[in-house]
Write a protein that holds these residues in place. Structure first.
Motif, PDB file in Angstrom:
ATOM      1  N   PHE A   1       0.830  -1.197   0.000  1.00 25.35           N
ATOM      2  CA  PHE A   1       0.000   0.000   0.000  1.00 25.35           C
ATOM      3  C   PHE A   1       0.862   1.243   0.000  1.00 25.35           C
ATOM      4  N   SER A   2       0.310   2.293  -0.585  1.00 21.72           N
ATOM      5  CA  SER A   2       1.001   3.583  -0.591  1.00 21.72           C
ATOM      6  C   SER A   2       0.679   4.321   0.711  1.00 21.72           C
ATOM      7  N   ASP A   3       1.386   5.394   0.936  1.00 20.87           N
ATOM      8  CA  ASP A   3       1.164   6.169   2.163  1.00 20.87           C
ATOM      9  C   ASP A   3      -0.117   6.992   2.113  1.00 20.87           C
ATOM     10  N   GLY A   4      -0.769   7.058   0.953  1.00 18.91           N
ATOM     11  CA  GLY A   4      -1.983   7.863   0.831  1.00 18.91           C
ATOM     12  C   GLY A   4      -3.080   7.435   1.781  1.00 18.91           C
ATOM     13  N   ILE A   5      -3.274   6.137   1.934  1.00 21.51           N
ATOM     14  CA  ILE A   5      -4.353   5.660   2.806  1.00 21.51           C
ATOM     15  C   ILE A   5      -4.035   5.905   4.277  1.00 21.51           C
ATOM     16  N   ILE A   6      -2.793   5.718   4.675  1.00 18.70           N
ATOM     17  CA  ILE A   6      -2.456   5.868   6.098  1.00 18.70           C
ATOM     18  C   ILE A   6      -2.298   7.330   6.515  1.00 18.70           C
ATOM     19  N   ASP A   7      -2.096   8.206   5.536  1.00 16.68           N
ATOM     20  CA  ASP A   7      -1.969   9.640   5.837  1.00 16.68           C
ATOM     21  C   ASP A   7      -3.296  10.388   5.793  1.00 16.68           C
ATOM     22  N   GLN A   8      -4.386   9.675   5.482  1.00 12.71           N
ATOM     23  CA  GLN A   8      -5.684  10.329   5.352  1.00 12.71           C
ATOM     24  C   GLN A   8      -6.226  10.758   6.716  1.00 12.71           C
ATOM     25  N   PHE A   9      -6.659  12.001   6.800  1.00 14.23           N
ATOM     26  CA  PHE A   9      -7.276  12.513   8.021  1.00 14.23           C
ATOM     27  C   PHE A   9      -8.748  12.139   8.058  1.00 14.23           C
ATOM     28  N   GLY A  10      -9.237  11.853   9.263  1.00 11.59           N
ATOM     29  CA  GLY A  10     -10.648  11.530   9.420  1.00 11.59           C
ATOM     30  C   GLY A  10     -10.919  11.004  10.818  1.00 11.59           C
TER      31      GLY A  10
ATOM     32  N   LYS B   1     -13.365  10.431  14.306  1.00 17.10           N
ATOM     33  CA  LYS B   1     -14.019  11.344  15.250  1.00 17.10           C
ATOM     34  C   LYS B   1     -13.128  12.510  15.658  1.00 17.10           C
ATOM     35  N   GLU B   2     -11.804  12.264  15.687  1.00 20.30           N
ATOM     36  CA  GLU B   2     -10.885  13.308  16.153  1.00 20.30           C
ATOM     37  C   GLU B   2     -10.050  13.902  15.022  1.00 20.30           C
ATOM     38  N   ASP B   3     -10.421  13.612  13.766  1.00 17.49           N
ATOM     39  CA  ASP B   3      -9.724  14.136  12.592  1.00 17.49           C
ATOM     40  C   ASP B   3      -8.228  13.837  12.639  1.00 17.49           C
ATOM     41  N   LYS B   4      -7.904  12.583  12.923  1.00 19.05           N
ATOM     42  CA  LYS B   4      -6.509  12.117  12.974  1.00 19.05           C
ATOM     43  C   LYS B   4      -6.208  11.305  11.722  1.00 19.05           C
ATOM     44  N   LYS B   5      -4.920  10.956  11.529  1.00 22.97           N
ATOM     45  CA  LYS B   5      -4.519  10.124  10.401  1.00 22.97           C
ATOM     46  C   LYS B   5      -4.992   8.683  10.615  1.00 22.97           C
ATOM     47  N   PHE B   6      -5.239   7.992   9.493  1.00 24.94           N
ATOM     48  CA  PHE B   6      -5.668   6.598   9.541  1.00 24.94           C
ATOM     49  C   PHE B   6      -4.568   5.723  10.139  1.00 24.94           C
ATOM     50  N   LEU B   7      -3.340   5.928   9.764  1.00 28.92           N
ATOM     51  CA  LEU B   7      -2.134   5.277  10.267  1.00 28.92           C
ATOM     52  C   LEU B   7      -2.030   3.799   9.870  1.00 28.92           C
ATOM     53  N   SER B   8      -0.794   3.322   9.760  1.00 29.34           N
ATOM     54  CA  SER B   8      -0.533   1.950   9.326  1.00 29.34           C
ATOM     55  C   SER B   8      -1.042   0.923  10.327  1.00 29.34           C
TER      56      SER B   8
ATOM     57  N   ARG C   1      -3.773   0.931  12.077  1.00 27.71           N
ATOM     58  CA  ARG C   1      -5.201   0.715  11.820  1.00 27.71           C
ATOM     59  C   ARG C   1      -5.401  -0.092  10.533  1.00 27.71           C
ATOM     60  N   LEU C   2      -4.637   0.236   9.477  1.00 26.31           N
ATOM     61  CA  LEU C   2      -4.746  -0.505   8.227  1.00 26.31           C
ATOM     62  C   LEU C   2      -4.301  -1.950   8.414  1.00 26.31           C
ATOM     63  N   LYS C   3      -3.205  -2.161   9.101  1.00 25.14           N
ATOM     64  CA  LYS C   3      -2.724  -3.532   9.328  1.00 25.14           C
ATOM     65  C   LYS C   3      -3.745  -4.355  10.095  1.00 25.14           C
ATOM     66  N   GLN C   4      -4.369  -3.772  11.095  1.00 21.79           N
ATOM     67  CA  GLN C   4      -5.387  -4.497  11.854  1.00 21.79           C
ATOM     68  C   GLN C   4      -6.594  -4.818  10.975  1.00 21.79           C
ATOM     69  N   LEU C   5      -6.978  -3.867  10.133  1.00 25.94           N
ATOM     70  CA  LEU C   5      -8.084  -4.110   9.208  1.00 25.94           C
ATOM     71  C   LEU C   5      -7.753  -5.289   8.295  1.00 25.94           C
ATOM     72  N   LEU C   6      -6.543  -5.313   7.748  1.00 30.86           N
ATOM     73  CA  LEU C   6      -6.143  -6.395   6.851  1.00 30.86           C
ATOM     74  C   LEU C   6      -6.102  -7.739   7.572  1.00 30.86           C
ATOM     75  N   ILE C   7      -5.653  -7.739   8.808  1.00 35.22           N
ATOM     76  CA  ILE C   7      -5.659  -8.969   9.606  1.00 35.22           C
ATOM     77  C   ILE C   7      -7.088  -9.455   9.813  1.00 35.22           C
ATOM     78  N   ASP C   8      -7.982  -8.518  10.091  1.00 38.61           N
ATOM     79  CA  ASP C   8      -9.378  -8.868  10.365  1.00 38.61           C
ATOM     80  C   ASP C   8     -10.111  -9.414   9.145  1.00 38.61           C
ATOM     81  N   ILE C   9      -9.718  -8.999   7.937  1.00 36.45           N
ATOM     82  CA  ILE C   9     -10.485  -9.364   6.749  1.00 36.45           C
ATOM     83  C   ILE C   9      -9.754 -10.305   5.794  1.00 36.45           C
ATOM     84  N   ASN C  10      -8.522 -10.710   6.099  1.00 35.06           N
ATOM     85  CA  ASN C  10      -7.713 -11.449   5.128  1.00 35.06           C
ATOM     86  C   ASN C  10      -8.303 -12.777   4.679  1.00 35.06           C
ATOM     87  N   MET C  11      -9.212 -13.361   5.452  1.00 32.56           N
ATOM     88  CA  MET C  11      -9.789 -14.649   5.072  1.00 32.56           C
ATOM     89  C   MET C  11     -10.961 -14.504   4.104  1.00 32.56           C
TER      90      MET C  11
END
Length: 95
Positions: A30-39, A41-48, A50-60
């Motif tokens: 993945f590129s840094d675009g997804i992890i650098d996205q602000f949003g 409740k607190e308008d923070k970055k998505f961060l790697s 959060r993305l890694k946990q999402l991928l772990i949760d859905i990989n099956m």
């Protein structure tokens, strides 16, 4: 690298790595675009993390279902914020 030609600091030495890839394995890039996205409740970055946990949760799940979940999660996170960068997420499953 693209910038090596711009800065006249060419890097000509690269190492090849071969990793075992068994049937059913999935890997992601993945590129840094997804992890650098602000949003959120607190308008923070998505961060790697959060993305890694999402991928772990859905990989099956099927790759199409993963794409749907990643897209929906990103859009929900971004909310009304402008997209800050280009986004690339690639997932490959060895079948």
């Amino acid at each position: 690298p693209i910038t090596s030609n711009i800065t006249n600091q060419a890097k000509n030495v690269y190492n090849n790595h071969i990793l075992p890839f068994a049937k059913g394995d999935v890997f992601y890039m993945f590129s840094d675009g997804i992890i650098d996205q602000f949003g959120g409740k607190e308008d923070k970055k998505f961060l790697s993390k959060r993305l890694k946990q999402l991928l772990i949760d859905i990989n099956m799940l099927s790759m199409n279902e993963q794409r749907r979940i990643i897209t929906n999660t990103f859009n929900s996170w971004k909310g009304i914020n402008e997209q800050v960068d280009d986004i690339l997420v690639v997932g490959v499953r060895n079948t």
